[in-house]
Write a protein that holds these residues in place. Sequence first.
Motif, PDB file in Angstrom:
ATOM      1  N   PRO A 157     -14.963 -10.183  -9.124  1.00  0.00           N
ATOM      2  CA  PRO A 157     -16.414 -10.001  -9.235  1.00  0.00           C
ATOM      3  C   PRO A 157     -17.010  -9.748  -7.851  1.00  0.00           C
ATOM      4  CG  PRO A 157     -15.865 -12.330  -9.370  1.00  0.00           C
ATOM      5  CD  PRO A 157     -14.557 -11.577  -9.285  1.00  0.00           C
ATOM      6  N   ALA A 158     -18.186  -9.157  -7.824  1.00  0.00           N
ATOM      7  CA  ALA A 158     -18.869  -8.944  -6.539  1.00  0.00           C
ATOM      8  C   ALA A 158     -19.267 -10.305  -5.977  1.00  0.00           C
ATOM      9  CB  ALA A 158     -20.096  -8.074  -6.733  1.00  0.00           C
ATOM     10  N   ARG A 159     -19.188 -10.434  -4.665  1.00  0.00           N
ATOM     11  CA  ARG A 159     -19.592 -11.692  -4.038  1.00  0.00           C
ATOM     12  C   ARG A 159     -19.876 -11.457  -2.562  1.00  0.00           C
ATOM     13  NH1 ARG A 159     -13.715 -13.521  -4.910  1.00  0.00           N
ATOM     14  NH2 ARG A 159     -12.774 -12.831  -2.972  1.00  0.00           N
ATOM     15  N   HIS A 160     -20.561 -12.403  -1.981  1.00  0.00           N
ATOM     16  CA  HIS A 160     -20.876 -12.359  -0.557  1.00  0.00           C
ATOM     17  C   HIS A 160     -19.970 -13.344   0.173  1.00  0.00           C
ATOM     18  CE1 HIS A 160     -24.403  -9.820  -0.982  1.00  0.00           C
ATOM     19  NE2 HIS A 160     -24.685 -10.509  -2.073  1.00  0.00           N
ATOM     20  N   VAL A 161     -19.421 -12.891   1.291  1.00  0.00           N
ATOM     21  CA  VAL A 161     -18.506 -13.722   2.079  1.00  0.00           C
ATOM     22  C   VAL A 161     -19.116 -13.911   3.454  1.00  0.00           C
ATOM     23  CG1 VAL A 161     -16.204 -13.842   3.084  1.00  0.00           C
ATOM     24  CG2 VAL A 161     -16.519 -12.817   0.829  1.00  0.00           C
ATOM     25  N   GLN A 162     -19.141 -15.152   3.909  1.00  0.00           N
ATOM     26  CA  GLN A 162     -19.659 -15.463   5.229  1.00  0.00           C
ATOM     27  C   GLN A 162     -18.607 -15.153   6.272  1.00  0.00           C
ATOM     28  OE1 GLN A 162     -22.823 -16.488   5.402  1.00  0.00           O
ATOM     29  NE2 GLN A 162     -22.807 -16.425   7.627  1.00  0.00           N
ATOM     30  N   ASP A 163     -18.949 -14.296   7.238  1.00  0.00           N
ATOM     31  CA  ASP A 163     -18.033 -13.913   8.312  1.00  0.00           C
ATOM     32  C   ASP A 163     -18.740 -14.203   9.631  1.00  0.00           C
ATOM     33  OD1 ASP A 163     -15.967 -12.809   9.765  1.00  0.00           O
ATOM     34  OD2 ASP A 163     -16.647 -10.741   9.479  1.00  0.00           O
ATOM     35  N   GLY A 164     -18.578 -15.427  10.119  1.00  0.00           N
ATOM     36  CA  GLY A 164     -19.313 -15.835  11.322  1.00  0.00           C
ATOM     37  C   GLY A 164     -20.791 -15.924  10.986  1.00  0.00           C
ATOM     38  N   ARG A 205     -22.472 -13.226  10.056  1.00  0.00           N
ATOM     39  CA  ARG A 205     -22.753 -12.104   9.149  1.00  0.00           C
ATOM     40  C   ARG A 205     -22.309 -12.439   7.742  1.00  0.00           C
ATOM     41  NH1 ARG A 205     -19.530  -7.252  11.091  1.00  0.00           N
ATOM     42  NH2 ARG A 205     -19.986  -6.720   8.963  1.00  0.00           N
ATOM     43  N   GLN A 206     -23.006 -11.832   6.781  1.00  0.00           N
ATOM     44  CA  GLN A 206     -22.594 -11.943   5.401  1.00  0.00           C
ATOM     45  C   GLN A 206     -22.112 -10.574   4.946  1.00  0.00           C
ATOM     46  OE1 GLN A 206     -25.509 -13.224   2.569  1.00  0.00           O
ATOM     47  NE2 GLN A 206     -24.375 -15.065   2.097  1.00  0.00           N
ATOM     48  N   THR A 207     -20.904 -10.527   4.409  1.00  0.00           N
ATOM     49  CA  THR A 207     -20.313  -9.278   3.951  1.00  0.00           C
ATOM     50  C   THR A 207     -20.238  -9.297   2.431  1.00  0.00           C
ATOM     51  OG1 THR A 207     -18.955  -9.215   5.935  1.00  0.00           O
ATOM     52  CG2 THR A 207     -18.302  -7.770   4.148  1.00  0.00           C
ATOM     53  N   ARG A 208     -20.573  -8.167   1.824  1.00  0.00           N
ATOM     54  CA  ARG A 208     -20.524  -8.076   0.366  1.00  0.00           C
ATOM     55  C   ARG A 208     -19.203  -7.447  -0.055  1.00  0.00           C
ATOM     56  NH1 ARG A 208     -22.127  -4.534  -3.947  1.00  0.00           N
ATOM     57  NH2 ARG A 208     -22.805  -5.789  -5.709  1.00  0.00           N
ATOM     58  N   LEU A 209     -18.474  -8.127  -0.932  1.00  0.00           N
ATOM     59  CA  LEU A 209     -17.245  -7.581  -1.497  1.00  0.00           C
ATOM     60  C   LEU A 209     -17.592  -6.894  -2.817  1.00  0.00           C
ATOM     61  CD1 LEU A 209     -14.656 -10.455  -0.939  1.00  0.00           C
ATOM     62  CD2 LEU A 209     -14.867  -8.310   0.303  1.00  0.00           C
ATOM     63  N   ARG A 210     -17.119  -5.671  -2.986  1.00  0.00           N
ATOM     64  CA  ARG A 210     -17.406  -4.920  -4.200  1.00  0.00           C
ATOM     65  C   ARG A 210     -16.622  -5.468  -5.378  1.00  0.00           C
ATOM     66  NH1 ARG A 210     -17.397   1.428  -3.466  1.00  0.00           N
ATOM     67  NH2 ARG A 210     -18.624   1.220  -5.344  1.00  0.00           N
ATOM     68  N   ALA A 211     -17.255  -5.421  -6.536  1.00  0.00           N
ATOM     69  CA  ALA A 211     -16.566  -5.786  -7.766  1.00  0.00           C
ATOM     70  C   ALA A 211     -15.567  -4.696  -8.095  1.00  0.00           C
ATOM     71  CB  ALA A 211     -17.581  -5.928  -8.898  1.00  0.00           C
ATOM     72  N   GLY A 212     -14.462  -5.076  -8.709  1.00  0.00           N
ATOM     73  CA  GLY A 212     -13.490  -4.065  -9.081  1.00  0.00           C
ATOM     74  C   GLY A 212     -12.234  -4.662  -9.667  1.00  0.00           C
ATOM     75  N   ILE A 213     -11.280  -3.772  -9.932  1.00  0.00           N
ATOM     76  CA  ILE A 213     -10.012  -4.187 -10.496  1.00  0.00           C
ATOM     77  C   ILE A 213      -8.874  -3.619  -9.659  1.00  0.00           C
ATOM     78  CG2 ILE A 213     -10.838  -4.428 -12.872  1.00  0.00           C
ATOM     79  CD1 ILE A 213      -9.686  -1.636 -13.451  1.00  0.00           C
ATOM     80  N   GLY A 214      -7.738  -4.266  -9.726  1.00  0.00           N
ATOM     81  CA  GLY A 214      -6.512  -3.764  -9.119  1.00  0.00           C
ATOM     82  C   GLY A 214      -5.638  -3.218 -10.226  1.00  0.00           C
ATOM     83  N   VAL A 215      -5.300  -1.947 -10.142  1.00  0.00           N
ATOM     84  CA  VAL A 215      -4.464  -1.314 -11.164  1.00  0.00           C
ATOM     85  C   VAL A 215      -3.075  -1.087 -10.581  1.00  0.00           C
ATOM     86  CG1 VAL A 215      -4.130   0.726 -12.608  1.00  0.00           C
ATOM     87  CG2 VAL A 215      -6.436  -0.192 -12.261  1.00  0.00           C
ATOM     88  N   GLU A 216      -2.083  -1.743 -11.169  1.00  0.00           N
ATOM     89  CA  GLU A 216      -0.695  -1.545 -10.756  1.00  0.00           C
ATOM     90  C   GLU A 216      -0.086  -0.442 -11.605  1.00  0.00           C
ATOM     91  OE1 GLU A 216       3.469  -3.881  -9.880  1.00  0.00           O
ATOM     92  OE2 GLU A 216       1.719  -5.021 -10.492  1.00  0.00           O
ATOM     93  N   LEU A 217       0.627   0.467 -10.958  1.00  0.00           N
ATOM     94  CA  LEU A 217       1.207   1.611 -11.655  1.00  0.00           C
ATOM     95  C   LEU A 217       2.484   1.243 -12.391  1.00  0.00           C
ATOM     96  CD1 LEU A 217       0.802   4.375  -8.929  1.00  0.00           C
ATOM     97  CD2 LEU A 217      -0.726   3.839 -10.823  1.00  0.00           C
ATOM     98  N   HIS A 218       2.771   2.014 -13.453  1.00  0.00           N
ATOM     99  CA  HIS A 218       4.046   1.896 -14.149  1.00  0.00           C
ATOM    100  C   HIS A 218       5.143   2.448 -13.246  1.00  0.00           C
ATOM    101  CE1 HIS A 218       2.929   0.722 -18.250  1.00  0.00           C
ATOM    102  NE2 HIS A 218       1.796   1.330 -17.993  1.00  0.00           N
TER     103      HIS A 218
END
Length: 120
Positions: free
Chosen positions: A65-72, A74-87
């Motif tokens: 899911p999308a979320r904000h991560v504290q980096d020192g 600064r706050q960085t936003r991580l994009r929501a998404g999926i990891g697709v593993e190939l056959h």
Amino acid sequence: MTLIKTRYRSSEAFLDAYQQQFLHGGWFVPTRRVYTLGSEVVLDVRFPELRSRILLRGYVAWRRPARHVQDGNRQTRLRAGIGVELHPSERRARDYLLAIARGDVIDLTQRRHRRRAGNR
């Protein structure tokens, strides 16, 4: 099986989305849509250096899911998404796409025939 259209603005963006930690490779696909883990998907891959789309079969390995991560301070936003593993059967297509994105190969594929205009 679900078709997921992936469009990358550049070969660099395409390579950045590549997930080499998967056994057979895969890609991070930004999306807010919820997919079931393990569900079969087909990636419709396109980026500027690729003349025509390439379809790759895989499955949803993880989702984030999308979320904000504290980096020192600064706050960085991580994009929501999926990891697709190939056959495993997609190895040649994966290698071909990576070679084009890295500039090792130039995509010269062309249609065998001209497209026919709509009914007249």
